[in-house]
Design a protein around this motif. Structure first.
Motif, short mmCIF file in Angstrom:
data_model
loop_
_atom_site.label_atom_id
_atom_site.label_comp_id
_atom_site.label_asym_id
_atom_site.label_seq_id
_atom_site.Cartn_x
_atom_site.Cartn_y
_atom_site.Cartn_z
N ARG A 1 0.85 -0.69 -0.04
CA ARG A 1 -0.12 0.11 -0.14
C ARG A 1 1.06 1.12 0.32
N ARG A 2 1.38 1.80 0.86
CA ARG A 2 3.09 3.15 0.89
C ARG A 2 3.13 2.77 -0.71
N ALA A 3 3.94 1.55 -1.38
CA ALA A 3 4.62 1.49 -2.16
C ALA A 3 3.54 2.33 -3.38
N ARG A 4 2.51 1.25 -3.81
CA ARG A 4 1.23 2.57 -4.42
C ARG A 4 1.26 3.99 -4.36
N THR A 5 1.08 4.06 -3.15
CA THR A 5 0.76 5.49 -2.97
C THR A 5 1.74 6.67 -2.42
N ARG A 6 3.13 6.18 -3.05
CA ARG A 6 4.30 6.93 -2.95
C ARG A 6 4.53 6.87 -4.85
N ARG A 7 3.89 5.31 -5.75
CA ARG A 7 4.17 6.15 -6.93
C ARG A 7 3.09 6.79 -7.17
N HIS A 8 1.87 6.54 -6.32
CA HIS A 8 0.72 7.71 -7.05
C HIS A 8 1.04 8.91 -7.10
N ARG A 9 1.84 9.40 -5.85
CA ARG A 9 2.18 10.86 -6.21
C ARG A 9 3.19 11.25 -6.41
N THR A 10 4.45 9.96 -6.98
CA THR A 10 4.96 10.50 -8.20
C THR A 10 4.36 11.03 -9.40
N VAL A 11 4.17 10.24 -9.48
CA VAL A 11 3.09 10.33 -11.04
C VAL A 11 2.52 11.53 -10.19
N VAL A 12 1.11 11.76 -9.75
CA VAL A 12 1.03 13.26 -9.91
C VAL A 12 1.64 14.25 -9.44
N ALA A 13 2.42 14.38 -8.93
CA ALA A 13 3.76 15.31 -9.23
C ALA A 13 4.24 15.75 -10.63
N VAL A 14 4.80 14.53 -11.15
CA VAL A 14 5.53 14.30 -12.04
C VAL A 14 4.49 15.27 -13.55
N LEU A 15 3.75 14.31 -13.29
CA LEU A 15 2.19 15.15 -14.04
C LEU A 15 1.41 16.78 -13.99
N SER A 16 1.57 17.16 -12.59
CA SER A 16 1.45 18.67 -12.34
C SER A 16 2.55 19.08 -12.79
N LEU A 17 3.98 19.19 -12.79
CA LEU A 17 4.92 19.57 -13.22
C LEU A 17 5.23 19.66 -14.89
N LEU A 18 4.79 18.79 -15.47
CA LEU A 18 4.70 18.76 -17.33
C LEU A 18 3.61 19.80 -17.32
N VAL A 19 2.48 19.60 -16.53
CA VAL A 19 1.17 21.26 -17.04
C VAL A 19 1.64 22.65 -16.81
N ALA A 20 2.64 22.41 -15.49
CA ALA A 20 2.89 23.87 -15.13
C ALA A 20 3.92 24.31 -16.37
N ALA A 21 5.06 23.27 -16.85
CA ALA A 21 6.03 23.49 -17.68
C ALA A 21 5.55 24.18 -18.95
N LEU A 22 3.88 22.97 -19.75
CA LEU A 22 3.21 23.27 -20.55
C LEU A 22 2.64 25.01 -20.36
N VAL A 23 2.65 25.13 -19.13
CA VAL A 23 1.35 26.68 -19.30
C VAL A 23 2.81 27.41 -19.60
N VAL A 24 3.92 27.57 -18.72
CA VAL A 24 4.79 28.62 -18.88
C VAL A 24 5.17 28.75 -20.83
N VAL A 25 5.75 27.37 -21.12
CA VAL A 25 5.46 27.29 -22.67
C VAL A 25 4.06 27.99 -23.26
N ARG B 1 1.01 1.93 -13.61
CA ARG B 1 0.97 0.36 -13.37
C ARG B 1 0.28 -0.55 -12.86
N GLY B 2 -1.08 -0.12 -13.62
CA GLY B 2 -2.29 -0.76 -12.65
C GLY B 2 -2.11 -0.49 -11.52
N THR B 3 -2.58 0.31 -10.64
CA THR B 3 -2.47 0.40 -8.82
C THR B 3 -2.59 2.02 -8.96
#
Length: 354
Positions: free
Chosen positions: A23-47, A294-296
């Motif tokens: 459960r902790r591994a899934r939570t970490r991956r979820h937070r990592t994916v959300v953080a990376v996608l948020s940074l990507l969206v922010a970068a696209l907004v700036v560009v 990864r399906g979780t």
């Protein structure tokens, strides 16, 4: 001991400890994916805010956003680009989250609003309103939302046979969508040149009509609909287990499914009314987020961020990286069509059904 190691845990690890670790591994991956996608969206907004016929530095953009008057940039960034990028991000989130709800709840990758005819309802209503009644602005948006909801109710009712099965709803939705496409074609043949051009621009999915006046109603509507969808989506894991299991867990399957469908359709209809049916964003966002996770993990927030990234990235490509300027829906259509063909071919090879 070998069994514990084979299960991925340390010697002597209890099943409860292994479950907690997973459960902790899934939570970490979820937070990592959300953080990376948020940074990507922010970068696209700036560009997107910085580039154009006249490029500006991030500092100049920041000064405009803080309310300073910067010659040239105050108009280009403050009046033209900012509402466009915010509209793109909002409709991307709307398409992504609503599409993921449809696909997850109906357990079918093809059960996306732009595949099963829901978006076609709003599109047909908008084209008829433009070409035959000369509507525009809030009136056009209201018609598109109301008819989109009505078409979704019709599809749901036609699909009901003691419950709603995903494959049956997909097939009925495709049939209803084909009928609505004929309505669109008829309205286009009866339209004048100006109205036909306006309807065609709307049908392709475009951010060119995004201004501050249209951004307010869109943001206000989605500020209610998207959080409601996230709350209702807590019932999705139980619904995926089947109606009997969901009822055993205290979730009323029919009522929960209907509530999710109504809010998801309203979300799609509001986004479609603002920009037109941007092709395949709802269809692609969920599967991309699913692979990143990864399906979780919970899917809706990552799917919404993927949708925002797809719309902003496609608009950036269509406006600045191609020989001519293309609406965002043209670029997303080029991305989504190969995936749809691959999905159909894979389903056929595996002997599965829609």
């Amino acid at each position: 001991m070998l069994g514990a190691r084979a299960a991925g845990g340390a010697p002597g690890a209890t099943p409860g400890a292994l479950v907690a670790r997973g459960r902790r591994a899934r939570t970490r991956r979820h937070r990592t994916v959300v953080a990376v996608l948020s940074l990507l969206v922010a970068a696209l907004v700036v560009v997107t805010l910085c580039v154009g016929e006249r490029a500006y530095t991030p500092l100049e953009v920041l000064r405009v956003l803080l309310g300073e008057q910067v010659p040239g940039a105050s108009f280009n960034v403050g009046v033209l680009r900012t509402p466009r990028v915010l509209t793109g991000a909002l409709v991307g989130v709307a398409f992504g989250t609503a599409g993921a709800v449809f696909q997850t709840m109906l357990r079918n990758a093809l059960a996306s609003p732009d595949i099963i005819g829901v978006s076609a309802g709003s599109s047909a209503a908008a084209v008829v309103a433009i070409t035959m009644f000369g509507l525009s602005g809030p009136a056009l948006s209201a018609v598109a939302v109301v008819v989109g909801l009505a078409v979704a109710v019709v599809i749901y009712a036609l699909s009901w046979r003691g419950g709603v099965h995903g494959a049956r709803l997909v097939l009925i939705g495709i049939a209803v969508g084909a009928m609505l496409q004929s309505v669109i074609a008829y309205a286009m043949t009866r339209a004048g040149i100006y109205d036909a051009n306006e309807a065609l621009r709307w049908l392709t999915g475009s951010l060119s009509s995004a201004f501050w006046a249209t951004l307010g109603p869109l943001a206000g509507s989605l500020a209610v609909l998207v959080p409601t969808l996230l709350v209702l989506a807590r019932r999705l894991p139980a619904l995926q287990l089947g109606d009997d299991a969901a009822a055993g867990l205290g979730v009323a399957p029919d009522r929960s499914r209907l509530a999710l469908l109504v809010v998801a359709v309203a979300t799609i209809a509001v986004a479609t009314a603002a920009t037109g049916p941007i092709a395949f964003v709802a269809f692609l966002s969920g599967p991309i987020a699913h692979r990143l996770l990864r399906g979780t993990g919970r899917l809706l927030v990552p799917a919404g961020l993927v949708g925002a990234a797809l719309v902003l990235g496609a608009d950036l490509v269509g406006q600045h990286l191609l020989p001519a300027r293309f609406p965002v829906g043209v670029v997303t259509g080029v991305l989504g069509a190969p995936y749809l063909l691959w999905l159909l071919a894979r389903t056929n090879r595996s002997g599965g059904s829609l």
